[in-house]
Design a protein around this motif. Sequence first.
Motif, PDB file in Angstrom:
ATOM      1  N   ILE A  47     -11.640 -10.296 -43.023  1.00 56.36           N
ATOM      2  CA  ILE A  47     -11.163 -10.351 -44.404  1.00 56.36           C
ATOM      3  C   ILE A  47     -10.979 -11.798 -44.841  1.00 56.36           C
ATOM      4  O   ILE A  47     -11.348 -12.181 -45.956  1.00 56.36           O
ATOM      5  N   ILE A  48     -10.439 -12.596 -43.949  1.00 60.61           N
ATOM      6  CA  ILE A  48     -10.276 -14.018 -44.270  1.00 60.61           C
ATOM      7  C   ILE A  48     -11.643 -14.651 -44.514  1.00 60.61           C
ATOM      8  O   ILE A  48     -11.840 -15.394 -45.481  1.00 60.61           O
ATOM      9  N   GLU A  49     -12.607 -14.289 -43.678  1.00 60.19           N
ATOM     10  CA  GLU A  49     -13.967 -14.832 -43.850  1.00 60.19           C
ATOM     11  C   GLU A  49     -14.587 -14.400 -45.175  1.00 60.19           C
ATOM     12  O   GLU A  49     -15.351 -15.147 -45.781  1.00 60.19           O
ATOM     13  N   GLN A  50     -14.281 -13.183 -45.598  1.00 60.14           N
ATOM     14  CA  GLN A  50     -14.829 -12.693 -46.868  1.00 60.14           C
ATOM     15  C   GLN A  50     -14.068 -13.276 -48.057  1.00 60.14           C
ATOM     16  O   GLN A  50     -14.625 -13.434 -49.139  1.00 60.14           O
ATOM     17  N   THR A  51     -12.799 -13.563 -47.848  1.00 65.09           N
ATOM     18  CA  THR A  51     -11.947 -14.023 -48.939  1.00 65.09           C
ATOM     19  C   THR A  51     -12.213 -15.492 -49.288  1.00 65.09           C
ATOM     20  O   THR A  51     -12.317 -15.853 -50.464  1.00 65.09           O
ATOM     21  N   LEU A  52     -12.336 -16.324 -48.255  1.00 61.90           N
ATOM     22  CA  LEU A  52     -12.432 -17.767 -48.494  1.00 61.90           C
ATOM     23  C   LEU A  52     -13.587 -18.163 -49.422  1.00 61.90           C
ATOM     24  O   LEU A  52     -13.352 -18.897 -50.394  1.00 61.90           O
ATOM     25  N   PRO A  53     -14.799 -17.704 -49.187  1.00 61.09           N
ATOM     26  CA  PRO A  53     -15.891 -18.123 -50.093  1.00 61.09           C
ATOM     27  C   PRO A  53     -15.658 -17.656 -51.529  1.00 61.09           C
ATOM     28  O   PRO A  53     -16.084 -18.322 -52.471  1.00 61.09           O
ATOM     29  N   ARG A  54     -14.962 -16.532 -51.681  1.00 56.54           N
ATOM     30  CA  ARG A  54     -14.718 -16.007 -53.036  1.00 56.54           C
ATOM     31  C   ARG A  54     -13.621 -16.790 -53.761  1.00 56.54           C
ATOM     32  O   ARG A  54     -13.436 -16.629 -54.958  1.00 56.54           O
ATOM     33  N   LEU A  55     -12.877 -17.578 -53.025  1.00 58.47           N
ATOM     34  CA  LEU A  55     -11.827 -18.392 -53.651  1.00 58.47           C
ATOM     35  C   LEU A  55     -12.255 -19.858 -53.789  1.00 58.47           C
ATOM     36  O   LEU A  55     -11.510 -20.678 -54.324  1.00 58.47           O
ATOM     37  N   LYS A  56     -13.442 -20.147 -53.299  1.00 62.39           N
ATOM     38  CA  LYS A  56     -13.950 -21.513 -53.314  1.00 62.39           C
ATOM     39  C   LYS A  56     -13.932 -22.040 -54.754  1.00 62.39           C
ATOM     40  O   LYS A  56     -14.256 -21.330 -55.687  1.00 62.39           O
ATOM     41  N   LYS A  58     -11.618 -22.341 -56.598  1.00 60.71           N
ATOM     42  CA  LYS A  58     -10.487 -21.812 -57.364  1.00 60.71           C
ATOM     43  C   LYS A  58      -9.182 -22.205 -56.710  1.00 60.71           C
ATOM     44  O   LYS A  58      -8.242 -22.630 -57.368  1.00 60.71           O
ATOM     45  N   LEU A  59      -9.110 -22.026 -55.397  1.00 58.38           N
ATOM     46  CA  LEU A  59      -7.861 -22.282 -54.684  1.00 58.38           C
ATOM     47  C   LEU A  59      -8.121 -23.130 -53.445  1.00 58.38           C
ATOM     48  O   LEU A  59      -9.166 -23.025 -52.817  1.00 58.38           O
ATOM     49  N   ARG A  60      -7.106 -23.915 -53.119  1.00 61.35           N
ATOM     50  CA  ARG A  60      -7.156 -24.641 -51.838  1.00 61.35           C
ATOM     51  C   ARG A  60      -6.375 -23.803 -50.820  1.00 61.35           C
ATOM     52  O   ARG A  60      -5.201 -23.507 -51.027  1.00 61.35           O
ATOM     53  N   VAL A  61      -7.054 -23.439 -49.748  1.00 64.68           N
ATOM     54  CA  VAL A  61      -6.480 -22.456 -48.830  1.00 64.68           C
ATOM     55  C   VAL A  61      -6.294 -23.043 -47.430  1.00 64.68           C
ATOM     56  O   VAL A  61      -7.201 -23.673 -46.884  1.00 64.68           O
ATOM     57  N   ALA A  62      -5.118 -22.806 -46.869  1.00 63.22           N
ATOM     58  CA  ALA A  62      -4.865 -23.124 -45.462  1.00 63.22           C
ATOM     59  C   ALA A  62      -4.695 -21.809 -44.709  1.00 63.22           C
ATOM     60  O   ALA A  62      -4.139 -20.853 -45.232  1.00 63.22           O
ATOM     61  N   VAL A  63      -5.206 -21.783 -43.477  1.00 63.69           N
ATOM     62  CA  VAL A  63      -5.104 -20.581 -42.654  1.00 63.69           C
ATOM     63  C   VAL A  63      -4.365 -20.941 -41.371  1.00 63.69           C
ATOM     64  O   VAL A  63      -4.650 -21.957 -40.741  1.00 63.69           O
ATOM     65  N   VAL A  64      -3.403 -20.114 -41.016  1.00 63.54           N
ATOM     66  CA  VAL A  64      -2.738 -20.250 -39.724  1.00 63.54           C
ATOM     67  C   VAL A  64      -3.070 -19.004 -38.922  1.00 63.54           C
ATOM     68  O   VAL A  64      -2.857 -17.885 -39.389  1.00 63.54           O
ATOM     69  N   ASP A  65      -3.640 -19.207 -37.740  1.00 63.95           N
ATOM     70  CA  ASP A  65      -4.114 -18.091 -36.945  1.00 63.95           C
ATOM     71  C   ASP A  65      -3.308 -17.936 -35.671  1.00 63.95           C
ATOM     72  O   ASP A  65      -3.312 -18.822 -34.827  1.00 63.95           O
ATOM     73  N   GLY A  66      -2.655 -16.815 -35.549  1.00 64.10           N
ATOM     74  CA  GLY A  66      -1.893 -16.556 -34.332  1.00 64.10           C
ATOM     75  C   GLY A  66      -2.741 -15.785 -33.346  1.00 64.10           C
ATOM     76  O   GLY A  66      -3.367 -14.789 -33.708  1.00 64.10           O
ATOM     77  N   ASP A  67      -2.791 -16.251 -32.141  1.00 65.98           N
ATOM     78  CA  ASP A  67      -3.570 -15.556 -31.120  1.00 65.98           C
ATOM     79  C   ASP A  67      -2.909 -15.806 -29.782  1.00 65.98           C
ATOM     80  O   ASP A  67      -2.266 -16.818 -29.591  1.00 65.98           O
ATOM     81  N   ILE A  68      -3.105 -14.872 -28.882  1.00 66.51           N
ATOM     82  CA  ILE A  68      -2.490 -15.055 -27.569  1.00 66.51           C
ATOM     83  C   ILE A  68      -3.123 -16.244 -26.866  1.00 66.51           C
ATOM     84  O   ILE A  68      -2.445 -17.053 -26.245  1.00 66.51           O
TER      85      ILE A  68
END
Lengths: 220, 110
Positions: A47-56, A58-68
Amino acid sequence: MPQRVPVVENILNANDRLAEENRARIDSAGVFAINIMASPGAGKTSIIEQTLPRLKDKLRVAVVDGDIATSIDADRAAAAGAQAAIQVNTGGECHLDAVMLHGALDQLDLKQFDLLIVENVGNLVCPASFKLGTHKSILVASVPEGDDKPYKYPGMYRGVDALVINKVDLLPYIPFKMDYFQRGVEALNPGVITFPISCRTGEGLEAWIDWLLQNVIGKS
Amino acid sequence: MHELPITQSILDIALRHADGKRVTDIHLVMGELSQLVDDSIQFYWDIIAKDTSAKGAQLHFRRVPAEFQCMVCFEKYHPNGEEFSCPHCGSVGAKIIAGEEFFMEAIDVE
Ligand SMILES: Nc1nc2c(ncn2[C@@H]2O[C@H](COP(=O)(O)OP(=O)(O)OP(=O)(O)O)[C@@H](O)[C@H]2O)c(=O)[nH]1
Ligand SMILES: [Mg+2]
Ligand SMILES: [Zn+2]
């Protein structure tokens, strides 16, 4: 003689207080922040991958990814166009907590962003209890997980502000009773806004993007 | 694997309220819907608290049953079976009035 001392204090008090501090930092930078939760493989990163190009543009986006472990998801977010992608390895913990997000915020110049997307660790139980300080909690359900998940994981379904139903392209192939699923959702979280989408075909993504944009605009 | 931070949090709260005295018992209240931890947490406790004045303390859980209130007929009920719907009028969308708590009620010190 033992003596009883009344306490009455929430066990997650310390986390909740730090979450409030995170919220204040995010607010003062004028950023809108979401916490995406789901079981492993439901499609959070997709979803993040699909969302980012659609906000290009328009918005400046930071992503924080939690993973083990690993930085696979943060790398995917960066490749999809996130202006910043921070990996938080939880070292075995099954959820992000306010301390971990606090550490990630330290690495970001928040004023440079309009939207902060936090991808929580894949888990349908624990993340629900640990507030982070984000504005909205999003749950991603997915068709192959089965239609009984609201009934089995009520804590997660109860606490979220929006529900994404991903992988609807698989509905023809999988016995998933949408009305049974939605009855459970409605019982736990009446009226919650729901986005049936497919990251595969792009179906339904427009409504999701509009909702995000509206929230960001409402914030600034 | 959230037992560790939760046990740590319980220990912090207990020690803060114990005012230096030895903690013998810790009384926790946990709602039926709060799926956070179970009795296995005593195992974590025995390790985490071993060098503190709460060493060996007994953890007691008071379980609070879930209670829903129907928003249509206002009946209160315990959710039964998997559909959560109101047993009186069949509506869904009840308000949860109990069962989500997770807090420390009291400690015993000596
Ligand atoms: N058919 C179909 N597959 C999808 C869809 N969205 C994601 N997938 C697939 O589902 C798998 C998991 O997707 P991810 O986005 O990595 O899931 P995740 O929730 O981020 O997983 P973790 O971070 O590991 O918990 C991948 O193989 C995706 O290609 C969809 O809409 N339809
Ligand atoms: Mg992922
Ligand atoms: Zn009723």
